[in-house]
Design a protein around this motif. Structure first.
Motif, PDB file in Angstrom:
ATOM      1  N   ALA A  41       0.845  -1.235  -0.044  1.00  0.00           N
ATOM      2  CA  ALA A  41       0.028  -0.046  -0.194  1.00  0.00           C
ATOM      3  C   ALA A  41       1.100   1.203   0.081  1.00  0.00           C
ATOM      4  N   GLN A  42       1.921   1.194  -0.853  1.00  0.00           N
ATOM      5  CA  GLN A  42       2.753   2.392  -0.857  1.00  0.00           C
ATOM      6  C   GLN A  42       2.183   3.669  -1.773  1.00  0.00           C
ATOM      7  N   PRO A  43       2.265   4.885  -1.588  1.00  0.00           N
ATOM      8  CA  PRO A  43       1.593   5.775  -2.711  1.00  0.00           C
ATOM      9  C   PRO A  43       2.370   5.643  -3.967  1.00  0.00           C
ATOM     10  N   VAL A  44       1.726   5.825  -5.016  1.00  0.00           N
ATOM     11  CA  VAL A  44       2.318   5.902  -6.467  1.00  0.00           C
ATOM     12  C   VAL A  44       2.361   7.253  -6.914  1.00  0.00           C
ATOM     13  N   PRO A  45       3.660   7.325  -7.542  1.00  0.00           N
ATOM     14  CA  PRO A  45       3.765   8.886  -7.982  1.00  0.00           C
ATOM     15  C   PRO A  45       2.723   9.266  -9.301  1.00  0.00           C
ATOM     16  N   GLY A  46       2.132  10.314  -8.975  1.00  0.00           N
ATOM     17  CA  GLY A  46       1.087  10.940  -9.975  1.00  0.00           C
ATOM     18  C   GLY A  46      -0.396  10.190  -9.837  1.00  0.00           C
ATOM     19  N   PHE A  47      -0.359   9.501  -8.634  1.00  0.00           N
ATOM     20  CA  PHE A  47      -1.931   8.993  -8.337  1.00  0.00           C
ATOM     21  C   PHE A  47      -2.043   9.493  -6.939  1.00  0.00           C
ATOM     22  N   SER A  48      -3.429   9.860  -6.855  1.00  0.00           N
ATOM     23  CA  SER A  48      -3.544  10.524  -5.360  1.00  0.00           C
ATOM     24  C   SER A  48      -4.490   9.143  -4.680  1.00  0.00           C
ATOM     25  N   LYS A  51      -2.645   2.811  -4.430  1.00  0.00           N
ATOM     26  CA  LYS A  51      -1.525   2.216  -3.754  1.00  0.00           C
ATOM     27  C   LYS A  51      -1.069   1.119  -4.734  1.00  0.00           C
ATOM     28  N   GLY A  52       0.367   0.830  -4.108  1.00  0.00           N
ATOM     29  CA  GLY A  52       1.007  -0.065  -5.172  1.00  0.00           C
ATOM     30  C   GLY A  52       2.114  -1.011  -4.199  1.00  0.00           C
ATOM     31  N   LEU A  53       2.279  -2.252  -4.527  1.00  0.00           N
ATOM     32  CA  LEU A  53       2.984  -3.357  -3.824  1.00  0.00           C
ATOM     33  C   LEU A  53       4.476  -2.775  -4.237  1.00  0.00           C
ATOM     34  N   THR A  54       5.342  -2.320  -3.548  1.00  0.00           N
ATOM     35  CA  THR A  54       6.913  -2.156  -3.735  1.00  0.00           C
ATOM     36  C   THR A  54       7.734  -3.274  -3.463  1.00  0.00           C
ATOM     37  N   MET A  55       8.566  -3.579  -4.550  1.00  0.00           N
ATOM     38  CA  MET A  55       9.823  -4.471  -4.364  1.00  0.00           C
ATOM     39  C   MET A  55      11.109  -3.720  -4.086  1.00  0.00           C
ATOM     40  N   THR A  56      11.844  -4.298  -3.265  1.00  0.00           N
ATOM     41  CA  THR A  56      13.214  -3.776  -2.907  1.00  0.00           C
ATOM     42  C   THR A  56      14.327  -4.811  -3.601  1.00  0.00           C
TER      43      THR A  56
END
Length: 182
Positions: A41-48, A51-56
């Protein structure tokens, strides 16, 4: 509406809006088990609100299903994803989406997207950084293997030996690209 666009209704859909745990398939129950520690549930650039799933770049970080996903040995399959791909070339190939072993889309060391079909690679000559639609297709009916992005379409080497049950995002047995999945 998929039918209005002339497309087949998808067999699975993962909205990726969970805050923890398994990624739930809202159509057919082919849920993705999360391995490692991606951030939810990470904020996504350009979307208010999206949310997205982020991998490192942590080894073996992924979300996968290897039991009830399509068997590409017997079934044609298209895995489609909207991914925010990192802008920098990785130090080694990094898997973004995958269908069974050696059948995946990678971000390669030349800062290009590569489709792998039973280990045989086909690279696109475009910069992958930013939001990208990625599709990895195994078409058994027409004997075609394709990497399709919003920038290009590349035909890979179709091989009847392409086998396996599995679908997922991130890297099984390797390191994922530091990317965000929507």
């Amino acid at each position: 509406d998929f039918i209005a666009l002339g497309l087949t209704v998808p067999a699975s859909l993962w909205p990726l809006q969970e805050t923890s745990g398994t990624l739930v398939d809202t159509i057919s129950g082919v849920n993705l088990t999360v391995i490692g520690t991606p951030t939810y549930a990470q904020p996504v650039p350009g979307f208010s609100t999206v949310k997205g799933l982020t991998m490192t770049e942590a080894a073996n970080q992924r979300a996968t299903n290897t039991t009830t996903a399509p068997n590409i040995n017997t079934t044609s399959s298209l895995l489609l994803g909207l991914v925010y791909v990192s802008a920098a070339a990785p130090p080694a190939g990094r898997t973004l989406i995958a269908q069974a072993a050696n059948n995946e889309v990678q971000h390669n060391t030349s800062d290009r997207l590569t489709g792998r079909f039973n280990g045989v690679a086909v690279a696109q000559a475009v910069d992958p950084g930013g939001f990208r639609f990625l599709a990895h297709q195994i078409d058994r009916t027409n004997a075609v293997a394709r990497l399709i992005t919003d920038q290009a379409s590349s035909v890979g080497t179709y091989n009847v030996a392409i086998t396996g049950v599995g679908t997922g995002i991130g890297a099984a047995g390797g390191t994922p690209d530091p990317s965000q999945y929507l």
